[in-house]
Design an enzyme around this catalytic site. Structure first.
Site, PDB file in Angstrom:
ATOM      1  CB  THR A 165      17.000 -26.355 -12.706  1.00  0.00           C
ATOM      2  OG1 THR A 165      18.296 -26.750 -11.852  1.00  0.00           O
ATOM      3  CG2 THR A 165      15.965 -25.722 -11.724  1.00  0.00           C
ATOM      4  NE  ARG A 193      23.985 -29.354  -5.569  1.00  0.00           N
ATOM      5  CZ  ARG A 193      23.555 -29.021  -6.612  1.00  0.00           C
ATOM      6  NH1 ARG A 193      22.342 -29.284  -6.893  1.00  0.00           N
ATOM      7  NH2 ARG A 193      24.143 -27.709  -7.223  1.00  0.00           N
ATOM      8  N   GLY A 195      21.005 -27.445  -4.114  1.00  0.00           N
ATOM      9  CA  GLY A 195      21.420 -26.588  -4.938  1.00  0.00           C
ATOM     10  C   GLY A 195      20.662 -25.043  -4.583  1.00  0.00           C
ATOM     11  CG  ASP A 196      20.126 -22.339  -7.573  1.00  0.00           C
ATOM     12  OD1 ASP A 196      20.085 -23.466  -7.843  1.00  0.00           O
ATOM     13  OD2 ASP A 196      20.137 -21.188  -8.548  1.00  0.00           O
ATOM     14  CB  THR A 216      19.046 -22.899 -14.685  1.00  0.00           C
ATOM     15  OG1 THR A 216      19.741 -22.423 -15.968  1.00  0.00           O
ATOM     16  CG2 THR A 216      17.711 -22.704 -14.913  1.00  0.00           C
ATOM     17  N   GLY A 217      21.699 -23.906 -13.550  1.00  0.00           N
ATOM     18  CA  GLY A 217      23.224 -24.146 -13.535  1.00  0.00           C
ATOM     19  C   GLY A 217      23.851 -24.525 -12.172  1.00  0.00           C
ATOM     20  N   GLY A 219      24.318 -23.911  -8.953  1.00  0.00           N
ATOM     21  CA  GLY A 219      23.357 -23.320  -7.882  1.00  0.00           C
ATOM     22  C   GLY A 219      24.430 -22.782  -6.879  1.00  0.00           C
TER      23      GLY A 219
END
Length: 326
Positions: A165, A193, A195-196, A216-217, A219
């Site tokens: 991200t 999907r 993520g955050d 980041t990472g 999520g």
């Protein structure tokens, strides 16, 4: 003035900093910087350089937040458009909504004349084809895509190493705070999907009165913990930016089950302070920061905090096939 971005923001932060020096509004400067990262084909987790989902399609997510009005704009699972951050910005500017996904996001992108383009680059197309031929059974290939994909997703998902991200949080000369994110998400993810990154309050949050945070990472962890909003709320409650980030890390320690991996939390406060923590991070984690007294952005190391016993990344489809087609 201050800008903090993760390692993937290297190609965009000089422009963001220059625009802030020239008096640009924070949200405008952040959007411009994120667009450059989205266009950078060497960045494999954002924009057209990103990895595909299980179907071999690149789906993009992005968000922006104006910390002065608390208006947001976000898009998820957007296909076929080069700059999801600008589509997200126009959601904020033109719609009474905050988030569009899938076909609706694509329809809106067409309506506003957003720049369309091919997202699946040769390196990603070749890697996905090798995965498909090597790891999908002959029977499933013959029925593709009408096959169960849950197990394929579990075996192939790619949570990177807490640096995927791109996220930008910043403050302009007028004191306005804003945040922006953009990502292609995990490689080989289940189609659709999110993520955050497009989830305001999880992957990013900005409030000019207190500060901003972006993650980041993995999520899924930030979504479950509401991390970005939590950090800003803890600052509202009187904590320093460092204390607020540490409290959000403590929240993550309470997560049980599900996917536990790496998350990097980037935060600033309204006084120009900042804190970056790499949860389950590794020594190569870094981020970029610029302040108005600096001639150019500088790279710094975050604080590393382990919350699980074995945060080592597993072998994923991305890692097995990333060299193919380069």
């Amino acid at each position: 003035m201050i800008i903090v971005t993760n390692n993937e923001g290297a190609s965009g932060i000089p422009t963001t900093a220059k625009l802030l020096e020239q008096g640009a509004a924070c949200l405008d400067a952040i959007e411009a910087g994120v667009r450059l990262v989205e266009a950078d084909e060497t960045v494999r987790t954002v924009g057209r350089g990103g990895w595909p989902n299980l179907l071999g399609e690149v789906e993009l997510d992005a968000s922006v937040m104006d910390g002065t009005t608390l208006r947001t704009g976000a898009v998820g699972a957007l296909k076929g458009f080069l700059h999801p951050v600008s589509v997200a910005r126009q959601v904020l500017e033109r719609l009474p909504h905050e988030l569009l996904v899938g076909e609706g996001a694509m329809r809106f992108a067409v309506e506003i004349g957003a720049q369309a383009g091919e997202l699946l680059m040769p390196h990603a197309r070749t890697a996905w084809r090798h995965w498909f031929e090597d790891e999908v059974s002959e029977g499933e290939r013959n029925r593709w895509p009408d096959v169960p994909m849950a197990d394929l997703c579990r075996h192939a998902i790619d949570p990177e190493v807490g640096r995927d991200t791109t996220v930008f949080v910043g403050q302009d000369s007028a004191g306005n705070i804003a945040a922006g994110t953009s990502t292609s998400g995990w490689g080989w993810k289940y189609p659709g999907r999110l993520g955050d990154s497009p989830v305001i309050g999880a992957g990013s949050y900005a409030d000019t009165r207190y500060g901003a945070c972006a993650c980041t990472g993995v999520g899924e962890m930030s979504i479950r913990a509401g991390t970005a909003r939590a950090v800003v709320l803890y600052m509202k409650m009187g904590m320093s930016v460092e204390e607020a980030v540490h409290e959000a890390v403590a929240d993550m320690r309470s997560l049980k089950g599900g996917l536990i991996g790496r998350v990097t939390i980037h935060a600033i406060d309204a006084a120009g302070g900042h804190k970056v923590v790499a949860v389950n991070g590794t020594p190569e984690n870094h981020y970029w920061i610029w302040r108005d007294e600096l001639a150019a952005p500088i790279s710094c190391r975050p604080e590393i905090i382990a919350i699980s016993d074995d945060p080592a990344p597993k072998s994923t489809a991305h890692r097995r096939y990333e060299q193919m087609g380069l």
